[in-house]
Enzyme design. Structure first.
Site, PDB file in Angstrom:
ATOM      1  N   LYS A  64      -2.275  -1.485  -3.816  1.00 50.40           N
ATOM      2  CA  LYS A  64      -3.123  -0.307  -3.753  1.00 50.40           C
ATOM      3  C   LYS A  64      -2.285   0.952  -3.810  1.00 50.40           C
ATOM      4  CE  LYS A  64      -6.155   2.043  -0.584  1.00 50.40           C
ATOM      5  NZ  LYS A  64      -6.732   2.099   0.717  1.00 50.40           N
ATOM      6  N   LYS A 101       0.851  -1.184   0.000  1.00 55.43           N
ATOM      7  CA  LYS A 101       0.000   0.000   0.000  1.00 55.43           C
ATOM      8  C   LYS A 101       0.888   1.235   0.000  1.00 55.43           C
ATOM      9  CE  LYS A 101      -3.640   2.384   2.520  1.00 55.43           C
ATOM     10  NZ  LYS A 101      -4.550   2.357   3.660  1.00 55.43           N
TER      11      LYS A 101
HETATM   12  C1  PBG Z   1      -7.018   3.439   5.444  1.00 52.88           C
HETATM   13  C2  PBG Z   1      -7.517   3.414   4.047  1.00 52.88           C
HETATM   14  C3  PBG Z   1      -7.401   4.421   3.085  1.00 52.88           C
HETATM   15  C4  PBG Z   1      -8.026   3.936   1.929  1.00 52.88           C
HETATM   16  C5  PBG Z   1      -8.510   2.678   2.229  1.00 52.88           C
HETATM   17  N1  PBG Z   1      -8.171   2.354   3.533  1.00 52.88           N
HETATM   18  C6  PBG Z   1      -6.855   5.785   3.190  1.00 52.88           C
HETATM   19  C7  PBG Z   1      -5.438   5.999   3.489  1.00 52.88           C
HETATM   20  O1  PBG Z   1      -4.648   5.072   3.645  1.00 52.88           O
HETATM   21  O2  PBG Z   1      -5.067   7.182   3.611  1.00 52.88           O
HETATM   22  C8  PBG Z   1      -8.155   4.682   0.645  1.00 52.88           C
HETATM   23  C9  PBG Z   1      -9.224   4.188  -0.283  1.00 52.88           C
HETATM   24  C10 PBG Z   1      -9.511   5.092  -1.421  1.00 52.88           C
HETATM   25  O3  PBG Z   1      -8.842   6.137  -1.623  1.00 52.88           O
HETATM   26  O4  PBG Z   1     -10.447   4.772  -2.174  1.00 52.88           O
HETATM   27  N2  PBG Z   1      -7.991   2.917   6.335  1.00 52.88           N
END
Ligand code: PBG
Length: 324
Positions: free
Chosen positions: A249, A197
């Protein structure tokens, strides 16, 4: 003068031939719908930076779970938006917390017809907006966060999650959650790990979706977009720690990694088509600059073609309905 001996265009000559030779397909069962369920709303609230996406009430979410099941989606990924946040994100552990209530609603509505998944992270529940708790100097305390994640995983399993999805990028989170689940009797609850991520600008609209209070950034725990080998290291660690599914992601700026991960591992690979990726398409389409449906189909196909078995997308319901 030489005419071509090899004519690839033959296989593009009619819609029927193109369909016959298509290498990649997008099916409803491969799509997972991320959903936001907010506490204290009397009706669903549109998210302005994510056209077509809402913060659900528990009731409107129930209708959406049922629709997702009827359309044959692979699953839903639930995010809770609590009214009150605090330093340790205590709403995440409370059985009456919004996310745990929503998980119970989802299971009551769809049983085992859909895979009900739960975001396992503290950022929606903390007043500082970070994915973990802070130490006395304001730094993310990795290991204190793991203790909370372990309890959060058990709370989500008790609420009804088939799979929990740790997204906080803390070191050791998958192993810790796996052992917490196992010791509490939830050995059959799965883990979909947000394994690679990245710290990404493409999460921008999500911050509005969860009423995020984050100051600063997540660069000490989420990955640097410059690094690809590091993603493989993260993914392999998560599999060793017990991840059932690994996720990359965001999706679109990381198609190379989806392909690398797919070639490297033997577990299912998911990819998250994130909020900023939706916002760009919706904004361009609203201006009449691109053909919205074609753009969506092409994006989902590209993520599948890169190697993702599973795609999390806010367009899941719409696309599944169109595929029918
Ligand atoms: C954190 C989380 C995020 C997203 C999913 N889980 C935000 C981040 O890490 O700042 C982003 C999902 C999206 O942008 O569609 N719980």
């Amino acid at each position: 003068m030489t005419f071509p001996a090899d004519r690839p265009r033959r296989l593009r000559s009619t819609q029927a031939v193109r369909r016959l030779v298509a290498e990649t397909h997008v099916r409803p069962s491969q799509l997972v719908l991320p959903m936001f369920i907010a506490e204290g709303l009397s009706e669903p609230r549109p998210i302005s930076s994510m056209p077509g996406v809402v913060q659900h009430t528990r009731e409107s979410a129930r209708r959406a779970y049922a629709e997702a099941a009827v359309l044959g989606l692979g699953g839903v990924m639930l995010f809770g938006v609590p009214e009150h946040k605090d330093a340790t994100g205590s709403g995440a552990l409370d059985p009456q917390g919004i996310l745990n209530l929503a998980l119970a609603d989802a299971r009551a509505e769809v049983g085992d017809d859909l895979v009900v998944m739960s975001d396992l992270c503290l950022d929606e529940f903390t007043d500082h907006g970070h994915c973990g708790v802070l130490d006395e100097r304001g730094r993310i305390d990795n290991d204190a966060t793991l203790e909370i994640y372990g309890r959060m995983g058990v709370a989500q399993a008790e609420a009804g999650a088939h799979m929990v999805a740790p997204s906080g990028m803390m070191d050791g989170q998958v192993a810790f959650i796996r052992s917490a689940l196992d010791s509490a009797g939830w050995a059959s609850t799965g883990i979909l790990a947000y394994a690679a991520k990245y710290s990404s600008a493409f999460y921008g609209p999500f911050r509005e979706a969860v009423d995020s209070s984050l100051q600063g950034d997540r660069k000490t725990y989420q990955q640097d977009p410059a690094n690809a080998r590091e993603a493989i290291r993260e993914v392999l660690l998560d599999i060793e720690e017990g991840a059932d599914i690994v996720m990359v992601k965001p999706a679109l700026s990381y198609l190379d990694l989806i392909a690398d991960v797919r070639a490297t591992v033997n577990v299912p690979v998911a990819a998250y088509n994130v909020s900023g990726e939706l916002a760009m398409v919706e904004a361009a389409a609203a201006n009449g600059w691109i053909d919205r449906e074609r753009a969506i189909d092409e994006i989902l196909l590209s993520i599948r073609r890169a190697g993702a078995d599973i795609v999390l997308t806010y367009w899941a319901t719409e696309v599944a309905a169109r595929l029918r």
